[in-house]
Design a protein around this motif. Structure first.
Motif, PDB file in Angstrom:
ATOM      1  N   GLU A 198       0.846  -1.192   0.000  1.00 22.23           N
ATOM      2  CA  GLU A 198       0.000   0.000   0.000  1.00 22.23           C
ATOM      3  C   GLU A 198       0.877   1.236   0.000  1.00 22.23           C
ATOM      4  O   GLU A 198       2.022   1.191   0.443  1.00 22.23           O
ATOM      5  N   LEU A 199       0.311   2.333  -0.492  1.00 18.11           N
ATOM      6  CA  LEU A 199       0.949   3.645  -0.407  1.00 18.11           C
ATOM      7  C   LEU A 199      -0.074   4.626   0.125  1.00 18.11           C
ATOM      8  O   LEU A 199      -1.263   4.513  -0.185  1.00 18.11           O
ATOM      9  N   GLN A 200       0.381   5.574   0.903  1.00 18.10           N
ATOM     10  CA  GLN A 200      -0.504   6.633   1.385  1.00 18.10           C
ATOM     11  C   GLN A 200      -0.868   7.541   0.214  1.00 18.10           C
ATOM     12  O   GLN A 200      -0.001   7.940  -0.562  1.00 18.10           O
ATOM     13  N   LYS A 201      -2.144   7.834   0.063  1.00 18.00           N
ATOM     14  CA  LYS A 201      -2.610   8.711  -1.008  1.00 18.00           C
ATOM     15  C   LYS A 201      -2.217  10.155  -0.683  1.00 18.00           C
ATOM     16  O   LYS A 201      -2.238  10.573   0.476  1.00 18.00           O
ATOM     17  N   LEU A 202      -1.860  10.922  -1.699  1.00 19.77           N
ATOM     18  CA  LEU A 202      -1.449  12.313  -1.509  1.00 19.77           C
ATOM     19  C   LEU A 202      -2.568  13.134  -0.890  1.00 19.77           C
ATOM     20  O   LEU A 202      -3.702  13.097  -1.370  1.00 19.77           O
ATOM     21  N   ARG A 203      -2.240  13.852   0.171  1.00 23.27           N
ATOM     22  CA  ARG A 203      -3.167  14.745   0.883  1.00 23.27           C
ATOM     23  C   ARG A 203      -4.465  14.054   1.269  1.00 23.27           C
ATOM     24  O   ARG A 203      -5.551  14.575   1.081  1.00 23.27           O
ATOM     25  N   SER A 204      -4.350  12.847   1.807  1.00 18.58           N
ATOM     26  CA  SER A 204      -5.527  12.072   2.172  1.00 18.58           C
ATOM     27  C   SER A 204      -5.175  11.122   3.309  1.00 18.58           C
ATOM     28  O   SER A 204      -4.015  10.746   3.474  1.00 18.58           O
TER      29      SER A 204
ATOM     30  N   VAL B  81       4.181   8.807  -8.183  1.00 11.98           N
ATOM     31  CA  VAL B  81       4.812   8.621  -6.875  1.00 11.98           C
ATOM     32  C   VAL B  81       5.852   9.719  -6.679  1.00 11.98           C
ATOM     33  O   VAL B  81       6.980   9.613  -7.174  1.00 11.98           O
ATOM     34  N   PRO B  82       5.468  10.793  -5.986  1.00 17.10           N
ATOM     35  CA  PRO B  82       6.438  11.857  -5.711  1.00 17.10           C
ATOM     36  C   PRO B  82       7.612  11.326  -4.887  1.00 17.10           C
ATOM     37  O   PRO B  82       7.434  10.466  -4.025  1.00 17.10           O
ATOM     38  N   SER B  83       8.783  11.850  -5.169  1.00 15.37           N
ATOM     39  CA  SER B  83       9.973  11.447  -4.432  1.00 15.37           C
ATOM     40  C   SER B  83      10.941  12.616  -4.342  1.00 15.37           C
ATOM     41  O   SER B  83      11.069  13.392  -5.280  1.00 15.37           O
ATOM     42  N   ASP B  84      11.624  12.681  -3.212  1.00 15.84           N
ATOM     43  CA  ASP B  84      12.660  13.691  -3.039  1.00 15.84           C
ATOM     44  C   ASP B  84      14.054  13.069  -3.131  1.00 15.84           C
ATOM     45  O   ASP B  84      15.034  13.665  -2.729  1.00 15.84           O
ATOM     46  N   ASP B  85      14.124  11.864  -3.697  1.00 14.18           N
ATOM     47  CA  ASP B  85      15.414  11.187  -3.821  1.00 14.18           C
ATOM     48  C   ASP B  85      16.424  12.006  -4.613  1.00 14.18           C
ATOM     49  O   ASP B  85      17.626  11.896  -4.395  1.00 14.18           O
ATOM     50  N   PHE B  86      15.943  12.830  -5.534  1.00 14.37           N
ATOM     51  CA  PHE B  86      16.835  13.634  -6.367  1.00 14.37           C
ATOM     52  C   PHE B  86      16.745  15.122  -5.993  1.00 14.37           C
ATOM     53  O   PHE B  86      17.090  15.994  -6.777  1.00 14.37           O
ATOM     54  N   ARG B  87      16.223  15.380  -4.795  1.00 15.46           N
ATOM     55  CA  ARG B  87      16.191  16.708  -4.162  1.00 15.46           C
ATOM     56  C   ARG B  87      15.406  17.755  -4.950  1.00 15.46           C
ATOM     57  O   ARG B  87      15.796  18.917  -5.010  1.00 15.46           O
ATOM     58  N   GLN B  88      14.272  17.350  -5.533  1.00 17.23           N
ATOM     59  CA  GLN B  88      13.475  18.314  -6.287  1.00 17.23           C
ATOM     60  C   GLN B  88      11.983  18.239  -5.964  1.00 17.23           C
ATOM     61  O   GLN B  88      11.163  18.745  -6.722  1.00 17.23           O
ATOM     62  N   GLU B  89      11.643  17.622  -4.835  1.00 17.15           N
ATOM     63  CA  GLU B  89      10.239  17.545  -4.433  1.00 17.15           C
ATOM     64  C   GLU B  89       9.950  18.625  -3.399  1.00 17.15           C
ATOM     65  O   GLU B  89      10.848  19.056  -2.674  1.00 17.15           O
ATOM     66  N   ALA B  90       8.712  19.067  -3.364  1.00  8.15           N
ATOM     67  CA  ALA B  90       8.274  20.083  -2.407  1.00  8.15           C
ATOM     68  C   ALA B  90       8.451  19.575  -0.982  1.00  8.15           C
ATOM     69  O   ALA B  90       8.466  18.367  -0.730  1.00  8.15           O
ATOM     70  N   ASP B  91       8.561  20.519  -0.053  1.00  9.32           N
ATOM     71  CA  ASP B  91       8.737  20.168   1.350  1.00  9.32           C
ATOM     72  C   ASP B  91       7.451  19.708   2.014  1.00  9.32           C
ATOM     73  O   ASP B  91       7.489  19.082   3.061  1.00  9.32           O
ATOM     74  N   SER B  92       6.303  20.037   1.419  1.00  9.58           N
ATOM     75  CA  SER B  92       5.035  19.680   2.052  1.00  9.58           C
ATOM     76  C   SER B  92       4.095  18.995   1.061  1.00  9.58           C
ATOM     77  O   SER B  92       4.155  19.228  -0.148  1.00  9.58           O
ATOM     78  N   SER B  93       3.220  18.173   1.608  1.00 12.08           N
ATOM     79  CA  SER B  93       2.196  17.514   0.794  1.00 12.08           C
ATOM     80  C   SER B  93       1.275  18.528   0.143  1.00 12.08           C
ATOM     81  O   SER B  93       0.815  18.331  -0.984  1.00 12.08           O
TER      82      SER B  93
ATOM     83  N   GLU C 196       1.987  21.508  -0.927  1.00 13.06           N
ATOM     84  CA  GLU C 196       2.637  22.092  -2.097  1.00 13.06           C
ATOM     85  C   GLU C 196       2.710  21.087  -3.249  1.00 13.06           C
ATOM     86  O   GLU C 196       2.467  21.433  -4.405  1.00 13.06           O
ATOM     87  N   THR C 197       3.019  19.828  -2.934  1.00 13.82           N
ATOM     88  CA  THR C 197       3.043  18.782  -3.958  1.00 13.82           C
ATOM     89  C   THR C 197       1.665  18.644  -4.600  1.00 13.82           C
ATOM     90  O   THR C 197       1.541  18.576  -5.823  1.00 13.82           O
ATOM     91  N   ALA C 198       0.635  18.616  -3.770  1.00 13.51           N
ATOM     92  CA  ALA C 198      -0.739  18.478  -4.275  1.00 13.51           C
ATOM     93  C   ALA C 198      -1.111  19.660  -5.161  1.00 13.51           C
ATOM     94  O   ALA C 198      -1.756  19.483  -6.205  1.00 13.51           O
ATOM     95  N   LYS C 199      -0.687  20.865  -4.779  1.00 15.75           N
ATOM     96  CA  LYS C 199      -0.994  22.040  -5.595  1.00 15.75           C
ATOM     97  C   LYS C 199      -0.367  21.913  -6.982  1.00 15.75           C
ATOM     98  O   LYS C 199      -1.017  22.182  -7.999  1.00 15.75           O
ATOM     99  N   VAL C 200       0.893  21.494  -7.029  1.00 14.72           N
ATOM    100  CA  VAL C 200       1.560  21.328  -8.321  1.00 14.72           C
ATOM    101  C   VAL C 200       0.806  20.305  -9.172  1.00 14.72           C
ATOM    102  O   VAL C 200       0.504  20.553 -10.337  1.00 14.72           O
ATOM    103  N   CYS C 201       0.476  19.169  -8.574  1.00 11.28           N
ATOM    104  CA  CYS C 201      -0.175  18.086  -9.340  1.00 11.28           C
ATOM    105  C   CYS C 201      -1.596  18.447  -9.744  1.00 11.28           C
ATOM    106  O   CYS C 201      -1.942  18.401 -10.929  1.00 11.28           O
ATOM    107  N   TYR C 202      -2.408  18.762  -8.750  1.00 13.49           N
ATOM    108  CA  TYR C 202      -3.848  18.903  -8.981  1.00 13.49           C
ATOM    109  C   TYR C 202      -4.261  20.265  -9.531  1.00 13.49           C
ATOM    110  O   TYR C 202      -5.117  20.342 -10.405  1.00 13.49           O
TER     111      TYR C 202
END
Length: 183
Positions: free
Chosen positions: A31-37, A87-99, A101-107
């Motif tokens: 399972e994975l946690q759903k973004l902002r949910s 699947v957002p990831s910060d492995d390459f240091r380019q993901e937002a610091d907060s869910s 902000e990530t959700a805003k970019v995506c949705y």
């Protein structure tokens, strides 16, 4: 009699759950946690038996505009059964610091309607099981927006680097191959 009934229920439940796990491809076990949910995405229940494109994403990458193409890909093929999982990831240091902000970019910025998870590890020893299995079947992502096309049986039929856009003919051919696998 009540003890026997409870034992029978527990035994049947364990048998059914074991049978379901056996039918679920290794790739989709988890399972994975759903973004902002508060909801979780049960990978097997959601994607088993369906063609799937899995993409590791990042909000502040030069490839982030590919969200638009991924959404177009999803809209083009969803009636034929295609699923897309971001699947957002910060492995390459380019993901937002907060869910948020990530959700805003995506949705908001890109109008994504396919499922997105919370930020996950996608490479190395600490990668989530989904990405460990993707790497075992093909290769680990080397950068953001690596794309994996998975058939209805849970096997990777093709993987593509970040530079391959969602409308690339090779990716579309792999998607169509994956769609044909469900028949």
């Amino acid at each position: 009699m009540l003890r026997f009934s409870l034992l029978l229920i527990v035994t049947l439940s364990a048998w059914v759950n074991g049978a379901q796990a056996a039918e679920c491809p290794q790739l989709l076990q988890g399972e994975l946690q759903k973004l902002r949910s508060q909801e979780r995405i049960d990978l097997c229940a959601t994607f088993a038996g369906k063609p799937l494109v899995v993409v590791n994403t990042a909000s502040f990458c030069g490839f982030t505009p590919q969200f638009k193409g991924l959404e177009a890909l999803y809209q083009r093929y969803k009636d034929q059964g295609l699923q897309v999982l971001g699947v957002p990831s910060d492995d390459f240091r380019q993901e937002a610091d907060s869910s948020e902000e990530t959700a805003k970019v995506c949705y908001v910025n890109y109008g994504v309607t396919f499922p997105m998870s919370e930020t996950q590890r996608v490479s190395g020893a600490n990668a989530v099981p989904l990405f460990k299995e993707l790497a075992a079947q093909s290769q680990a992502p080397r950068w953001n927006f690596s794309k994996y096309v998975v058939d209805a049986q849970g096997k990777v039929v093709a993987s593509f680097p970040s530079s391959v856009t969602p409308d690339d003919p090779a990716l579309l051919a792999a998607v169509e191959q994956a769609i044909a696998s469900q028949r």
